[in-house]
Scaffold this motif. Structure first.
Motif, mmCIF file in Angstrom:
data_model
loop_
_atom_site.group_PDB
_atom_site.id
_atom_site.type_symbol
_atom_site.label_atom_id
_atom_site.label_comp_id
_atom_site.label_asym_id
_atom_site.label_seq_id
_atom_site.Cartn_x
_atom_site.Cartn_y
_atom_site.Cartn_z
ATOM 1 N N PRO A 80 0.828 -1.207 0.000
ATOM 2 C CA PRO A 80 0.000 0.000 0.000
ATOM 3 C C PRO A 80 0.861 1.256 0.000
ATOM 4 O O PRO A 80 1.956 1.273 0.554
ATOM 5 C CB PRO A 80 -0.792 -0.124 1.307
ATOM 6 N N CYS A 107 -1.560 4.076 4.399
ATOM 7 C CA CYS A 107 -2.264 3.215 5.343
ATOM 8 C C CYS A 107 -2.988 4.072 6.376
ATOM 9 O O CYS A 107 -2.376 4.962 6.985
ATOM 10 C CB CYS A 107 -1.273 2.284 6.043
ATOM 11 N N VAL A 114 -10.338 8.880 2.074
ATOM 12 C CA VAL A 114 -10.194 7.779 1.112
ATOM 13 C C VAL A 114 -11.074 8.011 -0.108
ATOM 14 O O VAL A 114 -10.641 7.836 -1.260
ATOM 15 C CB VAL A 114 -10.534 6.428 1.785
ATOM 16 N N ILE A 133 -9.598 8.531 -3.998
ATOM 17 C CA ILE A 133 -10.007 7.684 -5.113
ATOM 18 C C ILE A 133 -10.715 8.505 -6.189
ATOM 19 O O ILE A 133 -10.422 8.386 -7.386
ATOM 20 C CB ILE A 133 -10.909 6.537 -4.611
ATOM 21 N N PRO A 153 -7.514 2.436 -5.506
ATOM 22 C CA PRO A 153 -8.034 1.728 -4.330
ATOM 23 C C PRO A 153 -7.069 0.687 -3.773
ATOM 24 O O PRO A 153 -6.903 0.573 -2.558
ATOM 25 C CB PRO A 153 -9.317 1.075 -4.855
ATOM 26 N N GLN A 154 -6.415 -0.053 -4.653
ATOM 27 C CA GLN A 154 -5.522 -1.112 -4.179
ATOM 28 C C GLN A 154 -4.256 -0.576 -3.532
ATOM 29 O O GLN A 154 -3.497 -1.327 -2.916
ATOM 30 C CB GLN A 154 -5.161 -2.066 -5.322
ATOM 31 N N GLN A 155 -4.011 0.737 -3.661
ATOM 32 C CA GLN A 155 -2.842 1.348 -3.031
ATOM 33 C C GLN A 155 -3.146 1.849 -1.618
ATOM 34 O O GLN A 155 -2.257 2.362 -0.945
ATOM 35 C CB GLN A 155 -2.356 2.530 -3.881
ATOM 36 N N ILE A 156 -4.389 1.694 -1.192
ATOM 37 C CA ILE A 156 -4.826 2.202 0.105
ATOM 38 C C ILE A 156 -5.132 1.036 1.041
ATOM 39 O O ILE A 156 -5.815 0.084 0.665
ATOM 40 C CB ILE A 156 -6.089 3.078 -0.049
ATOM 41 N N TYR A 200 -15.117 0.566 -1.362
ATOM 42 C CA TYR A 200 -14.019 1.285 -2.026
ATOM 43 C C TYR A 200 -12.962 0.369 -2.634
ATOM 44 O O TYR A 200 -12.046 0.854 -3.304
ATOM 45 C CB TYR A 200 -13.355 2.247 -1.033
ATOM 46 N N VAL A 218 -10.597 -1.158 -1.164
ATOM 47 C CA VAL A 218 -9.292 -0.940 -0.544
ATOM 48 C C VAL A 218 -8.860 -2.197 0.204
ATOM 49 O O VAL A 218 -9.669 -3.084 0.489
ATOM 50 C CB VAL A 218 -9.340 0.253 0.440
ATOM 51 N N GLN A 219 -7.582 -2.260 0.535
ATOM 52 C CA GLN A 219 -7.091 -3.329 1.390
ATOM 53 C C GLN A 219 -7.518 -3.053 2.831
ATOM 54 O O GLN A 219 -7.530 -1.903 3.270
ATOM 55 C CB GLN A 219 -5.563 -3.400 1.357
#
Length: 285
Positions: free
Chosen positions: A9, A12, A24, A28, A35-38, A56, A58-59
């Motif tokens: 990420p 975080c 967030v 986005i 999204p996958q970077q969060i 979203y 997200v992770q």
């Protein structure tokens, strides 16, 4: 965790409440981050994390191992937990951070020196004070940096809050007066709007009519200031004819000490912000 588990990420969020969600959403929507970077996690609310992951993409981190991995791998950590949880979180964070990770705090009342003391290291820190309008992308955020935050990290921090509105860099000691202006400011406007709507209803308008007219009036006034870049005093004078109805209303405000009352309210908010910050510092020391 979702299927993006193995992607590192870029940012975080430690804490997953409404402000974290607003930021967030802005990141986005403005394409500041994918999204996958969060990554996001909280202390124990798995249902909330599942909602954020589904909404979203997200992770999210549920286990202690997932959370620690997110914290260690993310170049930017946004602290968005409650003040009462901050001391324990910061003390645990200190030993696992590396020196160039940027810590961004949205925790009210917690100073940069106190955060660094709790971390046990001179970590680069950005202390911020967003307001609730960030949730619709129209926030006003004050941000102060520790001396360890170099230009590149400053730009990264600014981009986070530019995604949800306007950002201004201030000295940390000005954070309390900023709270009095923009942090709590939306409540002052809502308070006046309440009174205007009530007056409209009492004067015979339907409640929905009074609401719509009040909302549009406030929106239009704000846009006039933005688009014309005029001083508010000049805009006021332009619609205040001598001996007219607007003049009569302004005279009622003036007789009630409107300007001094607003200034006193802002100063009291600043004062109370300092009191609350001191209490938090004392409780954490």
């Amino acid at each position: 965790m979702n299927n993006q588990e193995h992607q590192t990420p870029h940012i975080c969020f430690y804490g997953a409440g409404s402000m974290a969600e607003a930021i967030v959403r802005g990141l986005i929507n403005r394409a500041v981050a994918e999204p996958q970077q969060i990554a996001m996690f909280n202390r124990s609310n798995a249902e909330r994390l599942d909602y954020l992951a589904q909404t979203y993409n997200v992770q999210v981190g549920h286990s202690a191992e997932q959370k620690q991995s997110m914290l260690q791998r993310s170049p930017i950590l946004v602290l968005a937990m409650k003040p009462k949880d901050a001391a324990e979180a910061l003390k645990a964070l200190g030993p696992i951070l590396h020196e160039d990770q940027l810590v961004v705090s949205v925790i009210a009342g917690l100073s940069i020196p106190t955060m660094q003391a709790l971390l046990g290291r001179k970590q680069p820190i950005a202390r911020t004070m967003p307001n609730t309008s960030s949730s619709i992308g129209l926030g006003a955020t004050g941000i102060a940096f520790s001396k360890e935050v170099h230009t590149d990290l400053q730009q990264k921090a600014l981009s986070i809050f530019e995604a949800v509105g306007l950002v201004t860099i201030i000295a940390e000691e000005k954070m309390d007066i900023l709270t009095g202006i923009s942090g709590s400011g939306p409540a002052y406007i809502y308070y006046m709007m309440e009174a205007m709507i009530t007056a409209g209803v009492e004067g015979g308008l339907m409640a929905e009519q009074a609401r719509e007219l009040t909302v549009q009036t406030v929106l239009g006034a704000a846009q006039m200031m933005l688009q014309t870049e005029e001083d508010p005093a000049n805009l006021r004078k332009a619609i205040t004819s001598p001996n007219g109805s607007t003049q009569a209303a302004i005279e009622v405000f003036a007789a009630a000490g409107f300007t001094e009352t607003v200034k006193a309210a802002v100063r009291r908010c600043e004062e109370r912000s300092k009191e609350m910050g001191a209490a938090i510092q004392e409780s954490l020391s």
